[in-house]
Write an enzyme that holds these catalytic residues in place. Structure first.
Site, PDB file in Angstrom:
ATOM      1  N   TYR A  67     -44.298  48.132  26.712  1.00  0.00           N
ATOM      2  CA  TYR A  67     -44.519  46.706  26.512  1.00  0.00           C
ATOM      3  C   TYR A  67     -43.727  45.898  27.539  1.00  0.00           C
ATOM      4  CZ  TYR A  67     -44.690  42.138  24.216  1.00  0.00           C
ATOM      5  OH  TYR A  67     -44.870  40.803  23.948  1.00  0.00           O
ATOM      6  N   ASP A  68     -42.456  46.277  27.694  1.00  0.00           N
ATOM      7  CA  ASP A  68     -41.604  45.556  28.650  1.00  0.00           C
ATOM      8  C   ASP A  68     -42.174  45.602  30.061  1.00  0.00           C
ATOM      9  OD1 ASP A  68     -39.933  44.933  26.635  1.00  0.00           O
ATOM     10  OD2 ASP A  68     -38.446  46.485  27.070  1.00  0.00           O
TER      11      ASP A  68
ATOM     12  N   SER B 179     -46.226  17.902  -1.828  1.00  0.00           N
ATOM     13  CA  SER B 179     -45.430  19.006  -2.387  1.00  0.00           C
ATOM     14  C   SER B 179     -46.110  19.490  -3.665  1.00  0.00           C
ATOM     15  CB  SER B 179     -43.981  18.584  -2.569  1.00  0.00           C
ATOM     16  OG  SER B 179     -43.863  17.782  -3.680  1.00  0.00           O
TER      17      SER B 179
ATOM     18  N   GLU C 221     -50.498  33.289  -4.416  1.00  0.00           N
ATOM     19  CA  GLU C 221     -49.711  33.956  -3.376  1.00  0.00           C
ATOM     20  C   GLU C 221     -48.236  33.649  -3.601  1.00  0.00           C
ATOM     21  OE1 GLU C 221     -51.718  32.165  -0.110  1.00  0.00           O
ATOM     22  OE2 GLU C 221     -50.627  30.290  -0.275  1.00  0.00           O
TER      23      GLU C 221
ATOM     24  N   GLU D 197     -45.453  28.054   6.688  1.00  0.00           N
ATOM     25  CA  GLU D 197     -44.035  28.082   6.370  1.00  0.00           C
ATOM     26  C   GLU D 197     -43.298  28.922   7.408  1.00  0.00           C
ATOM     27  OE1 GLU D 197     -43.727  26.423   3.462  1.00  0.00           O
ATOM     28  OE2 GLU D 197     -41.749  26.911   2.667  1.00  0.00           O
TER      29      GLU D 197
ATOM     30  N   LYS E 183     -53.605  28.057  -6.340  1.00  0.00           N
ATOM     31  CA  LYS E 183     -54.450  26.952  -5.869  1.00  0.00           C
ATOM     32  C   LYS E 183     -55.865  27.176  -6.387  1.00  0.00           C
ATOM     33  CE  LYS E 183     -51.695  27.326  -1.768  1.00  0.00           C
ATOM     34  NZ  LYS E 183     -51.547  27.741  -0.402  1.00  0.00           N
TER      35      LYS E 183
ATOM     36  N   LYS F  21     -42.511  28.907 -10.866  1.00  0.00           N
ATOM     37  CA  LYS F  21     -41.240  29.359 -10.314  1.00  0.00           C
ATOM     38  C   LYS F  21     -40.652  30.546 -11.067  1.00  0.00           C
ATOM     39  CE  LYS F  21     -39.099  26.590  -7.664  1.00  0.00           C
ATOM     40  NZ  LYS F  21     -38.850  25.195  -7.566  1.00  0.00           N
TER      41      LYS F  21
HETATM   42  S1  IVH Z   1     -49.342  25.142  -0.645  1.00  0.00           S
HETATM   43  C1  IVH Z   1     -50.492  20.718  -1.338  1.00  0.00           C
HETATM   44  N1  IVH Z   1     -48.480  27.582  -0.487  1.00  0.00           N
HETATM   45  O1  IVH Z   1     -43.557  24.914  -1.409  1.00  0.00           O
HETATM   46  C2  IVH Z   1     -50.076  22.124  -1.510  1.00  0.00           C
HETATM   47  N2  IVH Z   1     -46.895  25.831  -0.401  1.00  0.00           N
HETATM   48  O2  IVH Z   1     -43.112  21.869  -3.038  1.00  0.00           O
HETATM   49  C3  IVH Z   1     -49.526  22.610  -0.289  1.00  0.00           C
HETATM   50  N3  IVH Z   1     -44.591  26.583  -0.143  1.00  0.00           N
HETATM   51  O3  IVH Z   1     -43.148  22.135   0.524  1.00  0.00           O
HETATM   52  C4  IVH Z   1     -48.552  23.644  -0.434  1.00  0.00           C
HETATM   53  N4  IVH Z   1     -45.036  28.719  -0.086  1.00  0.00           N
HETATM   54  O4  IVH Z   1     -43.633  24.170   1.821  1.00  0.00           O
HETATM   55  C5  IVH Z   1     -48.148  26.281  -0.503  1.00  0.00           C
HETATM   56  N5  IVH Z   1     -47.843  29.791  -0.322  1.00  0.00           N
HETATM   57  C6  IVH Z   1     -47.527  28.508  -0.339  1.00  0.00           C
HETATM   58  C7  IVH Z   1     -46.194  28.076  -0.231  1.00  0.00           C
HETATM   59  C8  IVH Z   1     -45.912  26.717  -0.267  1.00  0.00           C
HETATM   60  C9  IVH Z   1     -44.078  27.802  -0.035  1.00  0.00           C
HETATM   61  C10 IVH Z   1     -43.766  25.364  -0.128  1.00  0.00           C
HETATM   62  C11 IVH Z   1     -44.311  24.216   0.615  1.00  0.00           C
HETATM   63  C12 IVH Z   1     -43.943  23.003  -0.198  1.00  0.00           C
HETATM   64  C13 IVH Z   1     -43.219  23.564  -1.362  1.00  0.00           C
HETATM   65  C14 IVH Z   1     -43.689  22.995  -2.659  1.00  0.00           C
END
Ligand code: IVH
Length: 669
Positions: free
Chosen positions: A37-38, A83, A117, A177, A293, A317
């Site tokens: 690779y290098d 959020s 997820e 993220e 979601k 959580k």
């Molecule tokens: S979806 C509108 N998916 O959790 C929904 N957020 O307060 C959009 N987070 O600031 C977020 N893992 O940065 C989503 N798999 C994931 C996530 C994720 C971490 C964070 C996100 C957000 C906070 C929730």
């Protein structure tokens, strides 16, 4: 070699390296050795050096980071980054599901899928691709506007700089993220401790520090990773489900989290939660729950959002990590401002991979509520941070009659009288209390204050113990010969510390003010005060009324500031600091403004009079922005000698092209 053949060779090398990056960083299945690779990388680099006109922003060689910048420009999000609502129990999840079914008039029997997820404990970012090439990235900030961190994100190897595959939208805005790997975090902390610096409290803080670096070469050295999980905007692409979004992103070479599942029932969501809870300590990134979601994107749209969070998603959580152990002792720590904090010394116990041997008991009130005594069996919890706390006491386990804990009447460190203010107890020793002096020096040197590299907790301890320093001003009198006789100090370490101390002389006024450790004057407040006064002298002479009138500064803060500067000992300390070469200057607030406000520039070819980073900085000081690729929206393309393909593109799109002379005239050089 004719230029055209070189171009082809370079492109072929880039493609090959991209493929190996993908296999290594995203698929975790490397096909070639590091040495092979290098060699490819070196070959590409040499060709690009020889033919700079063929260099392009999406080349794998462009990940190493560039010259440091003075500040991170603002980044306005295309759509607000919302959020998530946090849920903690199965009953909460049921209620959520019931509520949204009602909203969209859906019976409890009809089919509703969720895509679930892990919930990363990292930093949310927006990443923009234009014509399949990485274009920009910004932190979440307040959800509307964050900071632009394009150069820093570019150094993250798991982010493809160029997408490949079918039907890639011309404009693509994604949410994801940035995380630091747990292994990388541990190695980084180990290194920081060895170098005498303060370790980070958790991987999220470490990732945040790395992502918001002004020097992207430092970011490049940090073990950051990125996962993209959401679609914010795409030109001419209307996926139907969240699952389709993930699958398509993945087909374009984007890193998505392979750990995800489409759940058709609440039971499946809860099982996924329980399963991940078990696995969380074996993952190489920190998570603090799961995210669910609604999978159907049109359903998401009809559910809409409240002010801060969407109605179609929730975070479920995890409980903080907990373990049971016994209290071997209760000691009292004296903090920077003399606060006495009771701390439980515990029989060491492993809490989620971290050995815990002490835990804060906060204050007397909490001790009395918990009724914790010597020898008790207790439950300790570690939330996101490394600092654990005692959350429960098993009173049944108490066999003998043990006395209640009492706060000492005298400071355990200096013997001065202890006074009580509400639930808090304070040592009145001030400058005579060694503990207070020690913490005030550590605070002065800390990352957000004067940022003295090489001066961590242990080094401060050592310097005090050996009588080299009695206050922060003494730091500036330390000589190399003093350091060389200390245990563990060789030439390099001593020099690094001296360099760090020297560099701190030029820190900003607000860092200096914060570094003085005045009660109630945190980072934000220090900035407000400095923006108002602009100089130390004005601040020292200010009246209580004037300080109170600053927007965001309350009477308690104002009182504390006035008291600080009226105290002769503090006056003397500040005088000493200035006398020993510390020159804190106020940095005017640098929100972009100026004649080029909102204008974007793209460079192509070489300029004679300045380098690209210099030119970019100049543009930024005038309110404009230098970006990497040309589009219809670009305001100017600056063409130097031997311009590349961006020149042709600008011509095709009708973007104004400036030569070097015209550009210099525009920026007034
Ligand atoms: S979806 C509108 N998916 O959790 C929904 N957020 O307060 C959009 N987070 O600031 C977020 N893992 O940065 C989503 N798999 C994931 C996530 C994720 C971490 C964070 C996100 C957000 C906070 C929730």
């Amino acid at each position: 070699m004719p230029l055209e053949s070189v171009r082809r060779k370079i492109e072929a090398l880039r493609e090959e390296i991209r493929r190996h990056d993908f296999l290594y960083y995203i698929k975790d299945k490397p096909r070639i050795s590091d040495a092979q690779y290098d060699a490819l990388f070196r070959e590409l680099k040499e060709l690009e050096e020889k033919y700079p006109q063929l260099l392009s922003a999406d080349s794998p060689t462009q990940r190493v980071g560039g010259a440091p910048v003075d500040f991170l420009p603002k980044f306005k999000h295309r759509v607000p980054l919302l959020s998530l609502e946090s849920l903690f129990t199965e009953a909460d999840v049921q209620a959520f599901d019931k509520r949204i079914r009602k909203e969209v008039d859906m019976s409890s029997a009809s089919h509703l899928s969720y895509l679930v997820e892990p919930k990363f404990d990292g930093l949310s970012v927006e990443v923009v691709y234009r014509n399949g090439v990485f274009h920009q990235a910004g932190t979440r900030g307040d959800g509307e506007t964050g900071e632009e961190v394009t150069q820093n994100v570019k150094t993250i190897k798991s982010l493809p700089l160029k997408l490949s595959g079918k039907d890639i939208p011309k404009e693509l805005h994604l949410r994801g993220e940035v995380v630091m790997t747990v292994k990388g975090f541990e190695a980084l902390n180990k290194k920081l401790i060895e170098e005498g610096e303060e370790p980070f409290a958790n991987p999220r803080n470490a990732a945040s520090g790395a992502l918001r670096q002004l020097d992207s070469r430092i970011t490049a050295k940090r073990p950051l990773d990125i996962y993209l999980y959401g679609l914010l905007y795409a030109e001419n692409w209307r996926p139907k489900t969240q699952e389709e979004v993930l699958e398509t992103l993945s087909s374009w070479g984007i890193r998505i989290n392979p750990v995800h599942k489409k759940c058709d029932s609440l039971q499946e969501i809860c099982d996924f939660h329980a399963d991940l809870h078990q696995k969380r300590d074996h993952l190489d990134y920190e998570i603090d729950g799961i995210v669910a979601k609604v999978d159907d994107l049109s359903l998401q749209e009809s559910l809409g959002a409240r002010t801060r969070s969407p109605r179609w998603a929730f975070a479920y959580k995890f409980e903080p990590r907990k373990e049971i152990t016994t209290v071997e002792n209760i000691v009292v720590q004296v903090g920077r401002q003399g606060t006495l904090t009771p701390v439980a010394i515990l029989k060491p116990v492993d809490v989620g991979g971290v050995t815990v041997s002490r835990a804060t008991l906060h204050n007397l009130d909490i001790i009395q509520k918990l009724d914790v005594r010597l020898g008790d069996e207790v439950k300790v919890a570690r939330a996101g941070d490394v600092i654990p706390e005692v959350i429960e006491v098993n009173h049944e386990s108490r066999k003998d009659k043990i006395e209640e804990f009492k706060m000492p009447l005298k400071c355990p460190v200096c013997g001065s009288k202890v006074v009580r203010e509400g639930v808090f107890f304070f040592c009145t020793g001030g400058y005579t209390c060694r503990a207070q002096v020690k913490w005030s020096i550590i605070h002065y040197a800390s990352r957000d204050a004067m940022d003295i590299e090489g001066l961590g907790r242990e080094t401060v301890d050592l310097l005090i113990e050996k009588g080299l320093i009695k206050n922060v001003a003494d730091l500036y009198t330390i000589k190399k010969t003093d350091l060389l006789i200390l245990p563990g100090f060789k030439d390099k370490k001593a020099q690094n510390l001296l360099d760090g101390i020297e560099a701190s002389k030029k820190r900003s006024l607000s860092r200096f003010l914060y570094g003085l450790g005045i009660r109630h004057v945190g980072e934000q407040i220090a900035r407000l005060i400095c923006n108002h006064f602009g100089s130390l002298g004005k601040m020292e002479r200010a009246s209580l009324e004037e300080i109170q009138n600053i927007d965001g500064v309350g009477p308690e803060i104002a009182r504390s500031l006035v008291d600080y500067f009226r105290d002769a000992r503090n006056q003397k300390l500040v005088e000493l600091l200035l006398g020993r070469g510390v020159t804190p200057q106020h940095e005017a607030k640098k929100t972009p403004s100026g004649p080029l406000l909102g204008k974007t520039f793209v460079f192509t070819g070489e300029m004679e009079s300045m380098s690209r980073p210099e030119a970019s900085r100049k543009i930024e000081t005038l309110g404009g922005r230098a970006i990497d690729s040309v589009s219809k929206k670009t305001d100017y393309v600056v063409a130097g000698a031997n311009p590349g393909s961006k020149f042709d593109k600008a011509k095709k799109l009708g973007v104004t092209i400036l030569d070097e002379k015209e550009f210099l005239k525009m920026i007034g050089s």
